[in-house]
Motif scaffolding. Structure first.
Motif, PDB file in Angstrom:
ATOM      1  N   ARG A 238      48.595  11.802 -11.131  1.00 52.20           N
ATOM      2  CA  ARG A 238      49.662  10.958 -10.565  1.00 52.20           C
ATOM      3  C   ARG A 238      49.373  10.597  -9.106  1.00 52.20           C
ATOM      4  NH1 ARG A 238      55.781  12.313 -11.971  1.00 52.20           N
ATOM      5  NH2 ARG A 238      55.930  10.228 -11.055  1.00 52.20           N
ATOM      6  N   LEU A 239      48.805  11.545  -8.348  1.00 55.47           N
ATOM      7  CA  LEU A 239      48.446  11.240  -6.953  1.00 55.47           C
ATOM      8  C   LEU A 239      47.375  10.150  -6.904  1.00 55.47           C
ATOM      9  CD1 LEU A 239      48.278  14.829  -5.368  1.00 55.47           C
ATOM     10  CD2 LEU A 239      49.924  13.046  -4.769  1.00 55.47           C
ATOM     11  N   LEU A 240      46.421  10.232  -7.822  1.00 48.91           N
ATOM     12  CA  LEU A 240      45.301   9.285  -7.837  1.00 48.91           C
ATOM     13  C   LEU A 240      45.591   8.021  -8.654  1.00 48.91           C
ATOM     14  CD1 LEU A 240      42.394  11.865  -8.256  1.00 48.91           C
ATOM     15  CD2 LEU A 240      43.074  10.687  -6.157  1.00 48.91           C
ATOM     16  N   ARG A 241      46.848   7.899  -9.081  1.00 55.55           N
ATOM     17  CA  ARG A 241      47.322   6.713  -9.806  1.00 55.55           C
ATOM     18  C   ARG A 241      46.647   6.512 -11.157  1.00 55.55           C
ATOM     19  NH1 ARG A 241      48.239   1.886  -5.365  1.00 55.55           N
ATOM     20  NH2 ARG A 241      47.724   3.107  -3.550  1.00 55.55           N
ATOM     21  N   LEU A 242      46.172   7.592 -11.748  1.00 55.84           N
ATOM     22  CA  LEU A 242      45.632   7.518 -13.111  1.00 55.84           C
ATOM     23  C   LEU A 242      46.776   7.589 -14.122  1.00 55.84           C
ATOM     24  CD1 LEU A 242      42.570   9.894 -12.619  1.00 55.84           C
ATOM     25  CD2 LEU A 242      42.573   7.392 -12.636  1.00 55.84           C
ATOM     26  N   LEU A 243      47.895   8.143 -13.671  1.00 55.65           N
ATOM     27  CA  LEU A 243      49.160   8.100 -14.402  1.00 55.65           C
ATOM     28  C   LEU A 243      50.175   7.440 -13.475  1.00 55.65           C
ATOM     29  CD1 LEU A 243      49.324  11.702 -15.955  1.00 55.65           C
ATOM     30  CD2 LEU A 243      48.812   9.577 -17.159  1.00 55.65           C
ATOM     31  N   ARG A 244      51.414   7.300 -13.943  1.00 55.86           N
ATOM     32  CA  ARG A 244      52.449   6.665 -13.118  1.00 55.86           C
ATOM     33  C   ARG A 244      52.490   7.327 -11.734  1.00 55.86           C
ATOM     34  NH1 ARG A 244      57.748   7.967 -12.263  1.00 55.86           N
ATOM     35  NH2 ARG A 244      57.631   9.619 -13.834  1.00 55.86           N
ATOM     36  N   ASN A 248      58.144   9.325  -4.381  1.00 53.88           N
ATOM     37  CA  ASN A 248      58.628  10.046  -3.189  1.00 53.88           C
ATOM     38  C   ASN A 248      58.069  11.466  -3.176  1.00 53.88           C
ATOM     39  OD1 ASN A 248      60.552  11.840  -4.688  1.00 53.88           O
ATOM     40  ND2 ASN A 248      61.523   9.870  -5.151  1.00 53.88           N
ATOM     41  N   SER A 249      58.231  12.128  -2.044  1.00 52.83           N
ATOM     42  CA  SER A 249      57.614  13.452  -1.875  1.00 52.83           C
ATOM     43  C   SER A 249      58.307  14.532  -2.701  1.00 52.83           C
ATOM     44  CB  SER A 249      57.625  13.848  -0.396  1.00 52.83           C
ATOM     45  OG  SER A 249      58.942  13.998   0.070  1.00 52.83           O
ATOM     46  N   SER A 250      59.602  14.366  -3.004  1.00 55.33           N
ATOM     47  CA  SER A 250      60.292  15.398  -3.786  1.00 55.33           C
ATOM     48  C   SER A 250      59.723  15.459  -5.207  1.00 55.33           C
ATOM     49  CB  SER A 250      61.805  15.160  -3.809  1.00 55.33           C
ATOM     50  OG  SER A 250      62.113  13.928  -4.394  1.00 55.33           O
ATOM     51  N   GLU A 251      59.295  14.315  -5.751  1.00 49.55           N
ATOM     52  CA  GLU A 251      58.641  14.304  -7.058  1.00 49.55           C
ATOM     53  C   GLU A 251      57.329  15.091  -6.998  1.00 49.55           C
ATOM     54  OE1 GLU A 251      57.904  10.320  -8.327  1.00 49.55           O
ATOM     55  OE2 GLU A 251      59.961   9.977  -9.006  1.00 49.55           O
ATOM     56  N   ILE A 252      56.594  14.879  -5.909  1.00 51.23           N
ATOM     57  CA  ILE A 252      55.316  15.600  -5.734  1.00 51.23           C
ATOM     58  C   ILE A 252      55.591  17.097  -5.609  1.00 51.23           C
ATOM     59  CG2 ILE A 252      53.216  15.857  -4.352  1.00 51.23           C
ATOM     60  CD1 ILE A 252      53.629  13.000  -3.359  1.00 51.23           C
ATOM     61  N   GLN A 253      56.600  17.448  -4.806  1.00 52.77           N
ATOM     62  CA  GLN A 253      56.925  18.865  -4.587  1.00 52.77           C
ATOM     63  C   GLN A 253      57.269  19.567  -5.899  1.00 52.77           C
ATOM     64  OE1 GLN A 253      59.986  18.444  -1.642  1.00 52.77           O
ATOM     65  NE2 GLN A 253      58.588  18.701   0.090  1.00 52.77           N
ATOM     66  N   THR A 254      57.990  18.882  -6.773  1.00 53.14           N
ATOM     67  CA  THR A 254      58.362  19.467  -8.063  1.00 53.14           C
ATOM     68  C   THR A 254      57.119  19.804  -8.879  1.00 53.14           C
ATOM     69  OG1 THR A 254      60.455  18.254  -8.090  1.00 53.14           O
ATOM     70  CG2 THR A 254      59.660  19.083 -10.207  1.00 53.14           C
ATOM     71  N   ASP A 255      56.203  18.835  -8.987  1.00 52.61           N
ATOM     72  CA  ASP A 255      54.983  19.061  -9.766  1.00 52.61           C
ATOM     73  C   ASP A 255      54.035  20.036  -9.072  1.00 52.61           C
ATOM     74  OD1 ASP A 255      55.928  17.405 -11.710  1.00 52.61           O
ATOM     75  OD2 ASP A 255      54.539  15.757 -11.341  1.00 52.61           O
ATOM     76  N   LEU A 256      53.996  19.989  -7.758  1.00 51.41           N
ATOM     77  CA  LEU A 256      53.148  20.900  -6.985  1.00 51.41           C
ATOM     78  C   LEU A 256      53.633  22.337  -7.151  1.00 51.41           C
ATOM     79  CD1 LEU A 256      50.872  21.468  -4.984  1.00 51.41           C
ATOM     80  CD2 LEU A 256      52.355  20.686  -3.132  1.00 51.41           C
ATOM     81  N   HIS A 257      54.940  22.518  -7.104  1.00 49.72           N
ATOM     82  CA  HIS A 257      55.529  23.851  -7.297  1.00 49.72           C
ATOM     83  C   HIS A 257      55.182  24.392  -8.693  1.00 49.72           C
ATOM     84  CE1 HIS A 257      58.293  27.207  -6.833  1.00 49.72           C
ATOM     85  NE2 HIS A 257      58.866  26.878  -7.985  1.00 49.72           N
TER      86      HIS A 257
END
Length: 266
Positions: A238-244, A248-257
């Motif tokens: 998702r970070l590299l735009r290979l998926l959607r 926002n950063s809260s979406e990243i934080q959820t997956d990162l956690h």
């Protein structure tokens, strides 16, 4: 094109002579050493003769001073630094011109950048360490984005490492979406945000590859070369735009956690 590039490089070689060690500017800043050079600036270690502290001094390359837009870019960098109040980012002290040259003074960060740590000191990050490091970086990027600042040059040479914490440097390409500045469309702002997110993914890949040893002579995509938790793969894609892509950063934080938890972290 090659001839023009050669002429430009030759011109820069003769015009962009670094300041000599011992040079004193503004009766305050004594040049101690040359730290490095970039496409726009020359950075020095200097001593503040009033406080006796070490400071960083950045000079706009003399070859760039003749063009108004180059000077404007330097001034925009100063304006961005003036907005920062974070212990893991440079503190701006002052800016000035001296003998027709443009300078600014900032806090000096001791240590090596991530590029040197990885390639010269052979520092490695396992998957969990890489994810935890990304969590630190995301906090810094979130801080910038909340101030409507987009770094746009997140690369391992622009990240200093101290006590295993990342410090962001080099805001030369950063953009501040100011109400009184250029009018950016919502699409343009989102693109700048996604660029910073993409760069976070790129850095995460760099970290993950520090513990990879190739068993195959054939270059394969990272999805095949690296053995990663499904949660880490999802985050990277998702970070590299290979998926959607993330919005926002809260979406990243959820997956990162979730990825950190999968590796036994909290």
């Amino acid at each position: 094109m090659h001839i023009l590039r050669f002429i430009r490089k030759t011109y820069q070689y003769f015009v962009d002579k670094p300041l000599q060690t011992g040079t004193v500017l503004q009766d305050s800043y004594q040049v101690l050493d040359l730290i490095g050079t970039g496409s726009y600036g020359i950075v020095y270690l200097c001593k503040d003769l009033k406080t006796m502290e070490n400071k960083g001094l950045k000079q706009l390359r003399p070859s760039k001073q003749r063009k108004r837009n180059e000077v404007d870019i330097f001034n925009k960098e100063i304006a961005v630094l003036r907005m920062l109040e974070h212990k893991n980012m440079p503190t701006l002290y002052e800016s000035f011109s001296h003998n027709g040259n443009f300078f600014y003074v900032m806090s000096y960060m001791e240590g090596d950048n991530l590029d040197k740590q990885i390639f010269f000191k052979k520092k490695t990050f396992n998957e969990k360490e890489s994810l935890l490091f990304l969590a630190h970086l995301l906090e810094l990027i979130d801080y910038l984005h909340k101030k409507d600042i987009y770094h746009l040059d997140l690369r391992i040479p622009n990240i200093m490492l101290k006590n295993d914490e990342p410090f962001l440097i080099d805001f030369g390409l950063a953009k501040h979406v100011a109400s009184d500045g250029p009018v950016y469309s919502r699409k343009a702002i989102m693109e700048m945000k996604l660029q910073d997110y993409y760069d976070l993914g790129d850095i995460l890949l760099y970290l993950l590859y520090t513990t990879y040893s190739s068993k195959s002579k054939k270059a394969l995509p990272w999805t095949e070369e690296l053995s990663l938790a499904d949660e880490t793969v999802h985050l990277l894609k998702r970070l590299l735009r290979l998926l959607r892509p993330y919005s926002n950063s809260s979406e990243i934080q959820t997956d990162l956690h979730a990825a950190i938890k999968a590796k036994g972290g909290h």
